[in-house]
Design an enzyme around this catalytic site. Sequence first.
Site, PDB file in Angstrom:
ATOM      1  N   LYS A   1      -8.263-119.261  52.762  1.00 34.44           N
ATOM      2  CA  LYS A   1      -8.729-117.868  52.666  1.00 34.44           C
ATOM      3  C   LYS A   1     -10.217-117.835  52.369  1.00 34.44           C
ATOM      4  O   LYS A   1     -10.980-117.105  52.997  1.00 34.44           O
ATOM      5  CB  LYS A   1      -8.006-117.156  51.512  1.00 34.44           C
TER       6      LYS A   1
ATOM      7  N   GLU B   1       6.455-121.583  50.258  1.00 36.26           N
ATOM      8  CA  GLU B   1       5.299-121.168  49.461  1.00 36.26           C
ATOM      9  C   GLU B   1       5.595-121.266  47.961  1.00 36.26           C
ATOM     10  O   GLU B   1       4.699-121.492  47.159  1.00 36.26           O
ATOM     11  CB  GLU B   1       4.907-119.725  49.837  1.00 36.26           C
TER      12      GLU B   1
ATOM     13  N   HIS C   1      21.940-126.406  71.258  1.00 36.18           N
ATOM     14  CA  HIS C   1      21.455-126.999  72.508  1.00 36.18           C
ATOM     15  C   HIS C   1      19.993-127.382  72.382  1.00 36.18           C
ATOM     16  O   HIS C   1      19.283-127.480  73.385  1.00 36.18           O
ATOM     17  CB  HIS C   1      21.687-126.015  73.660  1.00 36.18           C
TER      18      HIS C   1
HETATM   19  O1  PA5 Z   1       4.176-114.261  48.785  1.00 31.94           O
HETATM   20  C1  PA5 Z   1       3.008-113.937  48.687  1.00 31.94           C
HETATM   21  O2  PA5 Z   1       2.516-113.527  47.614  1.00 31.94           O
HETATM   22  C2  PA5 Z   1       2.093-113.986  49.884  1.00 31.94           C
HETATM   23  O3  PA5 Z   1       2.684-114.559  50.985  1.00 31.94           O
HETATM   24  C3  PA5 Z   1       1.625-112.576  50.244  1.00 31.94           C
HETATM   25  O4  PA5 Z   1       2.746-111.779  50.524  1.00 31.94           O
HETATM   26  C4  PA5 Z   1       0.686-112.568  51.444  1.00 31.94           C
HETATM   27  O5  PA5 Z   1      -0.378-113.442  51.231  1.00 31.94           O
HETATM   28  C5  PA5 Z   1       0.161-111.164  51.677  1.00 31.94           C
HETATM   29  O6  PA5 Z   1      -0.437-110.694  50.500  1.00 31.94           O
HETATM   30  P1  PA5 Z   1      -0.769-109.176  50.264  1.00 31.94           P
HETATM   31  O7  PA5 Z   1       0.497-108.429  50.151  1.00 31.94           O
HETATM   32  O8  PA5 Z   1      -1.555-109.158  49.002  1.00 31.94           O
HETATM   33  O9  PA5 Z   1      -1.573-108.713  51.450  1.00 31.94           O
END
Ligand code: PA5
Length: 475
Positions: free
Chosen positions: A444, A301, A330
């Site tokens: 989203k 990410e 394996h």
């Molecule tokens: O790294 C990030 O910012 C994202 O992966 C968030 O952790 C994830 O989308 C969850 O977001 P939130 O904590 O706002 O619910």
Amino acid sequence: MNRNKCVGSSEDRIRVDYNNMLSSAVGEHGITPEELESMRPRLEAALRSANAKRDAMRWRDLYKTERENIFRILGAAEFIRYRAENFVVLGIGGSALGPIAVQQALAHLRHNDLGKAVTGSPRIFVEDNIDPERMAALLDVIDLDKTVFNVITKSGSTSETMAQFLIITRLLLDRFGEKDLREHLIVTTDKEKGNLVGIAKKYELHTFVVPDGVGGRFSELCPVGLLPAAVAGIDISAMLDGAELMDCLCSNEQVESNPALMLAGLEVLAMENHGANIGVLMPYADSLKYFSDWYAQLWAESLGKKKLENGKMLHFGQTPVKALGVTDQHSQVQLYTDGPFDKTITFIGVERFRKTVEIPHVFDDIPAVAFLSSHTLNELITAERIATEHAVTVSGHMNKTILLPEVNEFTIGQLLMLFELQTAFAGELLGIDAFDQPGVEEGKNATYALLGKPGYEEKLRELESRSAKSDGFII
Ligand code: PA5
């Protein structure tokens, strides 16, 4: 922690061995000394620019700032440990993967099966999916009377977490009423933004804050991760100590002595010059199995980005692959030795396991089996790690090993900070923003539109007008 202390050798320090990334070990597909040398100015610039942004990277200071919070976190954890049979985290992505990884690493590997009488802490569940069968299954095995929920969402708007939150809050309100909701529900969120802030105030819920400048995937060392860890009985102060040591080591301006900077440089060189579009993380320890999930999100990410440069769209990133030693020997190692040169492999080794298991003498008359007897599983897993590293190296594939003296709070704190800094430095080297995730927004927003969230009417029209799929391509 002063610089001398961090530079000095410590027997609980984790080590990075990158010999096998180099052409001297793996031959033509490895990184040459010239490549490394030519990377030096970029590495120095990346370190400078990451340091200049330190104010915005508050996650890097959590080992300092969260010390002020530690008594409150431990107090809440004590209340939960005393009161609850079950502790359930509702969260996803960065609000779940850290807690899962750390619990697996540092709590008993059968924590939930052992029971509170032995562990002294409740069973712990981290619910990071909205599969209806999973939610129903959870509700089948917990008794609400004896359960404390911790909803974790920095934004307070993530649909998955909010849906779980609505389901659980309805159940809790119906069972306990408004007054006692706070006995069963703890909130971890932003200090002022998002939908949970007002709700928490209204019901006077215990609330922990995800500090500014701490994105989800960099949040394990704040209450997001520290509270669940403390509930499991994990020494969170020692985790912060480990992070502090690693931050100190990774502030070193000597490129060769800065583990995160060197790791970032090696991976970027492997990507840019050697076509290594895949990065495998393969710990040889079940306790580190879910560390790979946490790392996969962090690396994917943060670095999976696009950028327009001179009219051309550039795409960045390296696909993380999760593997587990020895299990995946394996399954995947055949690919790592004989397959294409499109990957790096990072092994994580453990020097001292917390348990020793002897392999007994049973069939001494069968030499093909008897050779195992009088060894330990500890020796066997270590031999297999070294042997696999050798096999991957002689096949000419780049690999490296991160060695933990032991899996404990101090080394896990180091490992978290090491990977976070490696990711941040890699972002600087690639010239991208490692801390946003714009590519996640499209999905989203489309979900919001499909479910009728106000303000997403335009997106719904776009979805409705998308071209129909051809039946010819559906078999
Ligand atoms: O790294 C990030 O910012 C994202 O992966 C968030 O952790 C994830 O989308 C969850 O977001 P939130 O904590 O706002 O619910």
